[in-house]
Every structure is written in C-alpha cells, then in structure tokens.
Design an enzyme around this catalytic site. Sequence first.
Site, short mmCIF file in Angstrom:
data_model
loop_
_atom_site.label_atom_id
_atom_site.label_comp_id
_atom_site.label_asym_id
_atom_site.label_seq_id
_atom_site.Cartn_x
_atom_site.Cartn_y
_atom_site.Cartn_z
N LYS A 40 0.80 -1.22 0.00
CA LYS A 40 0.00 0.00 0.00
C LYS A 40 0.83 1.28 0.00
O LYS A 40 0.40 2.31 -0.51
CB LYS A 40 -0.97 0.01 1.18
CG LYS A 40 -2.07 -1.04 1.07
CD LYS A 40 -3.08 -0.91 2.20
CE LYS A 40 -4.19 -1.94 2.05
NZ LYS A 40 -5.25 -1.78 3.06
N ASP B 6 -9.96 2.85 1.90
CA ASP B 6 -9.97 2.19 3.20
C ASP B 6 -10.62 3.04 4.29
O ASP B 6 -11.39 2.54 5.12
CB ASP B 6 -8.55 1.83 3.64
CG ASP B 6 -8.06 0.52 3.04
OD1 ASP B 6 -8.91 -0.30 2.65
OD2 ASP B 6 -6.83 0.32 2.97
#
Length: 284
Positions: A67, A103
């Site tokens: 990420k 997210d």
Amino acid sequence: MTQYAEVIGDPIAHSKSPVIHCFWLKALGLDGDYRRTQVVADALPAFLARRRADPDWRGCNVTIPHKQAVLPLLDAVDPVAAKIGAVNTIVARDGRLIGYNSDAAGFLAPLRPWLDERHMLRTARIFGAGGAARAIAHGLWGEGFTLILAARRTRAAAEIAAGFDPGFVHVTDLAHFAAPLDFDWKEMDGRLDVVVNATSCGMTGQPPLDLDFSHMPPGAIVYDAVYAPLETPLLKQAKALGHPIVDGLQMLTGQARIAFRLLFDADPPADAESEVALRDLLLA
C-alpha cells in the site's frame, strides 16, 4: 477481450475481493472480470509496468505489503490517498496509473450509527502501523477522535502520528496492552471509544492479538479489520464481554464499493436482497 481488474498482495490466497467484485459484475450484467494475483515486493515495479501496457486492465486493489510501496510507481495520487500516505486502489486510465484510498471511508461506513451521535469525548485505540492503520487513523481523526497508536514498530506508528496535532495523538508499544491494567474507568456517559485491530494478528495462520481487556473502556466498540476468519479471537472475546463488535467483512465490502466505482465506472447494487446474498456468499 474482457476488461478485468484484480487484487494484488503477498499473501493473497485469502482475499475475498474477487467474490465481491464478481458478484457485483454479474448482478449488473457487466462484461468484466476480477482476479487475485500474488505479487512479491521485488516484482512490484515490473508487474505494474506490464499491466500498464495491457489495454484490458482496469486497475487493481492493493493489499499487504504494497500500500505504501506503490506510491512512487504511480503517475498521480488522489489528495486523500496522498494525505493518508497509502494507496489501496490503482486505476488505469489512458496509460496512466492513478492511486486512491477507499480504506478510510470503507472503515467508517459501519460506524455511522455511532458517529452520527454527539459525544463529549471520542478516543480510538488503533493497533498496527501499516497502510490500513494509516487510513483508519486519518478516518477517525476526521471524526474528532483522539488517537492512541500502538504497534510493535513504534517508529512507524510515530510517522503516522506526525501528521496530527501532537496534543491529541499518542504512540506506544503494542506490548503495553498485553499486561493487565489496574484502572477505574468510572463514568462512561458522553464518550465513544473504538478499539481497532489493524494488524494481521488473528488472521488464519497468524497468532491472536495479545490484548488484555482491562485496557478496554466499558462499552468500547471492538473493530477487527481481519476478515479471515470472520470471528477472530479478539471479536469472540469482545462479544463474550458484552462489547459491540464490527467484523472485517464490513470494512472490506465498504471499501470495495468505492473501489468498484473507480475500477468499473458503475455503482454496485445496494438493495437489501443483494446485501444478504453477498454476505451469505462470503460466509459460505
């Protein structure tokens, strides 16, 4: 050729993202596919270079451990993802790779009934210092929470904390929460406490999170980002002690909705019947 997207990470076999996205593609009658692909850290640059040249590739979701590593490999990063410092969705458009982060919004979605209430004090204890923890911290900070960041890698937690007002964010070692705490929580009215596991602890094949519940304020919401298994040891114990719980499947589907729109330019079905069918499929 059928256009496709995928989820990349290492490990990746546990990912339920293909189940979610393929369910929505079929429900909408779209000609598309969604896959899972294991990509080790050293292979990440070459992988993205190959996919960039594929006209049928719509992009990908990004999970552990990529990420943050993908950031320098992208052509542009959405301001929200740039602020968080992590990307979980890459969209391919006209030969360019654009990074987003769904997210934070996906994490907050199941908390909305509590967040819509007024509180005198909001405190979040976040375990972990990876990409998911970064997004969760930013999401909760935007909702007025004081943050307690606990991780084995306290330096990484301190890097996350550096993005916030130092008077309202604290960093500690994860081991601090393993030992019993002798503390009288007293009156809890007017406050909202959220406890979040953003580590891999409790995931299938991984040891459980070493946590003594004396550190948890009465009534604290216990939220585990792990979704395999759905009921982690942390959630099982929290439920037995009477804490409200949120499982990782709710965060997964919340962030997946945003990613699906970005990847396939369509809104996934949100009717109650589809929601029940999808959850049943994920639990099968």
